[in-house]
Write an enzyme that holds these catalytic residues in place. Structure first.
Site, PDB file in Angstrom:
ATOM      1  N   HIS A  74      -0.304   5.682   7.818  1.00  0.00           N
ATOM      2  CA  HIS A  74      -1.542   4.638   7.964  1.00  0.00           C
ATOM      3  C   HIS A  74      -0.981   3.838   6.688  1.00  0.00           C
ATOM      4  O   HIS A  74      -0.219   4.122   5.885  1.00  0.00           O
ATOM      5  CB  HIS A  74      -2.641   5.347   8.000  1.00  0.00           C
ATOM      6  CG  HIS A  74      -2.893   5.888   6.664  1.00  0.00           C
ATOM      7  ND1 HIS A  74      -2.777   7.248   6.513  1.00  0.00           N
ATOM      8  CD2 HIS A  74      -3.414   5.549   5.495  1.00  0.00           C
ATOM      9  CE1 HIS A  74      -2.878   7.749   5.225  1.00  0.00           C
ATOM     10  NE2 HIS A  74      -3.473   6.571   4.648  1.00  0.00           N
ATOM     11  N   ASP A  76       7.158  -3.288  -0.220  1.00  0.00           N
ATOM     12  CA  ASP A  76       6.208  -4.017   0.629  1.00  0.00           C
ATOM     13  C   ASP A  76       6.680  -4.096   2.100  1.00  0.00           C
ATOM     14  O   ASP A  76       8.205  -4.153   2.339  1.00  0.00           O
ATOM     15  CB  ASP A  76       6.407  -5.749   0.189  1.00  0.00           C
ATOM     16  CG  ASP A  76       5.250  -6.301   1.056  1.00  0.00           C
ATOM     17  OD1 ASP A  76       4.305  -5.971   1.187  1.00  0.00           O
ATOM     18  OD2 ASP A  76       5.529  -7.609   1.467  1.00  0.00           O
ATOM     19  N   HIS A  77       5.913  -3.914   3.167  1.00  0.00           N
ATOM     20  CA  HIS A  77       6.063  -3.529   4.477  1.00  0.00           C
ATOM     21  C   HIS A  77       7.211  -2.525   4.855  1.00  0.00           C
ATOM     22  O   HIS A  77       7.918  -2.488   5.573  1.00  0.00           O
ATOM     23  CB  HIS A  77       6.324  -5.225   5.026  1.00  0.00           C
ATOM     24  CG  HIS A  77       5.362  -6.026   5.254  1.00  0.00           C
ATOM     25  ND1 HIS A  77       4.866  -6.562   4.291  1.00  0.00           N
ATOM     26  CD2 HIS A  77       4.641  -6.308   6.316  1.00  0.00           C
ATOM     27  CE1 HIS A  77       3.807  -7.225   4.616  1.00  0.00           C
ATOM     28  NE2 HIS A  77       3.496  -7.086   5.936  1.00  0.00           N
ATOM     29  N   HIS A 102      -2.115   0.595   3.894  1.00  0.00           N
ATOM     30  CA  HIS A 102      -2.803   0.077   2.789  1.00  0.00           C
ATOM     31  C   HIS A 102      -2.378  -1.132   2.180  1.00  0.00           C
ATOM     32  O   HIS A 102      -1.153  -1.403   2.154  1.00  0.00           O
ATOM     33  CB  HIS A 102      -2.800   1.268   1.520  1.00  0.00           C
ATOM     34  CG  HIS A 102      -3.636   2.343   2.112  1.00  0.00           C
ATOM     35  ND1 HIS A 102      -4.788   2.605   2.010  1.00  0.00           N
ATOM     36  CD2 HIS A 102      -2.988   3.440   2.030  1.00  0.00           C
ATOM     37  CE1 HIS A 102      -5.168   3.916   2.322  1.00  0.00           C
ATOM     38  NE2 HIS A 102      -4.034   4.625   2.272  1.00  0.00           N
ATOM     39  N   HIS A 106       2.068   5.179   4.599  1.00  0.00           N
ATOM     40  CA  HIS A 106       2.328   6.392   3.819  1.00  0.00           C
ATOM     41  C   HIS A 106       1.870   7.454   4.789  1.00  0.00           C
ATOM     42  O   HIS A 106       0.616   7.331   5.553  1.00  0.00           O
ATOM     43  CB  HIS A 106       1.782   6.666   2.504  1.00  0.00           C
ATOM     44  CG  HIS A 106       0.543   6.648   2.155  1.00  0.00           C
ATOM     45  ND1 HIS A 106       0.030   6.620   0.737  1.00  0.00           N
ATOM     46  CD2 HIS A 106      -0.460   6.476   2.935  1.00  0.00           C
ATOM     47  CE1 HIS A 106      -1.036   6.924   0.778  1.00  0.00           C
ATOM     48  NE2 HIS A 106      -1.601   6.442   2.111  1.00  0.00           N
ATOM     49  N   GLU A 122      -5.163   1.595  -4.235  1.00  0.00           N
ATOM     50  CA  GLU A 122      -5.063   1.811  -2.941  1.00  0.00           C
ATOM     51  C   GLU A 122      -5.948   0.988  -2.046  1.00  0.00           C
ATOM     52  O   GLU A 122      -5.779   0.368  -0.857  1.00  0.00           O
ATOM     53  CB  GLU A 122      -5.000   3.019  -2.830  1.00  0.00           C
ATOM     54  CG  GLU A 122      -4.735   3.716  -1.275  1.00  0.00           C
ATOM     55  CD  GLU A 122      -4.659   4.996  -1.035  1.00  0.00           C
ATOM     56  OE1 GLU A 122      -3.559   5.714  -1.094  1.00  0.00           O
ATOM     57  OE2 GLU A 122      -5.899   5.542  -0.485  1.00  0.00           O
ATOM     58  N   CYS A 135      -5.377  12.250   6.240  1.00  0.00           N
ATOM     59  CA  CYS A 135      -4.104  11.648   5.631  1.00  0.00           C
ATOM     60  C   CYS A 135      -2.815  12.252   5.774  1.00  0.00           C
ATOM     61  O   CYS A 135      -1.658  11.775   5.709  1.00  0.00           O
ATOM     62  CB  CYS A 135      -4.299  11.369   4.181  1.00  0.00           C
ATOM     63  SG  CYS A 135      -5.797  10.468   3.608  1.00  0.00           S
TER      64      CYS A 135
HETATM   65 ZN   LIG Z   1      -3.454   6.214   2.697  1.00  0.00          ZN
END
Ligand SMILES: [Zn+2]
Length: 144
Positions: free
Chosen positions: A39, A79-80, A41, A14, A124, A33
């Protein structure tokens, strides 16, 4: 009444950005961010339901059904994935931990048989998580 929690993990990318703001404002509020390449998580989801223990089974909820619903409604969607680009609710809302918790609540509400959704917790990182207890639980203005 008893509470029962089931966990699931998903990994997603995100970035934080508000189209209504200038680039400078996005940089000021979101810092690194706001990098639009995104990037990743490794998120941990905890879904807590409340209900009564069935005197015959000893269960409050069908655990297999709960796992399947979490998989179908959340993990398989998130996911992914790049949340900003690939998940509908984050086309407009900033995919913060808070907004992810709200979105997951909305995906799961009313779908777990014989139990009531009590809390959605999204980690997160191990030291950062958000809890959502539903729209009526003192929830204020929300962008999603
Ligand atoms: Zn982040």
């Amino acid at each position: 009444m008893i509470l029962l929690t089931r966990k699931a993990d998903f990994s997603a990318a995100h970035f934080y950005w508000n189209d209504a703001w200038s680039e400078a404002e996005n940089q000021r509020v979101f810092g690194k961010c706001a990098n639009r390449q995104g990037h990743g998580h490794n998120y941990t989801l905890e879904v807590t339901v409340k209900g009564n223990v069935d005197p015959e089974s000893g269960f409050v909820v069908d655990l297999k059904a709960m796992k399947d619903i979490m998989e179908q409604e959340v993990v398989s969607v998130y996911d992914h994935r790049h949340l900003n680009f690939e998940v509908p609710e984050f086309q407009t809302a900033v995919p913060t931990t808070e907004n992810i918790a709200i979105a997951i609540w909305r995906r799961l509400a009313g779908k777990i048989p014989n139990a009531t959704l009590y809390r959605v917790r999204v980690y997160e990182m191990p030291d950062l998580f958000a809890d959502f207890y539903g729209e009526g639980a003192g929830a204020g203005r929300s962008s999603i």
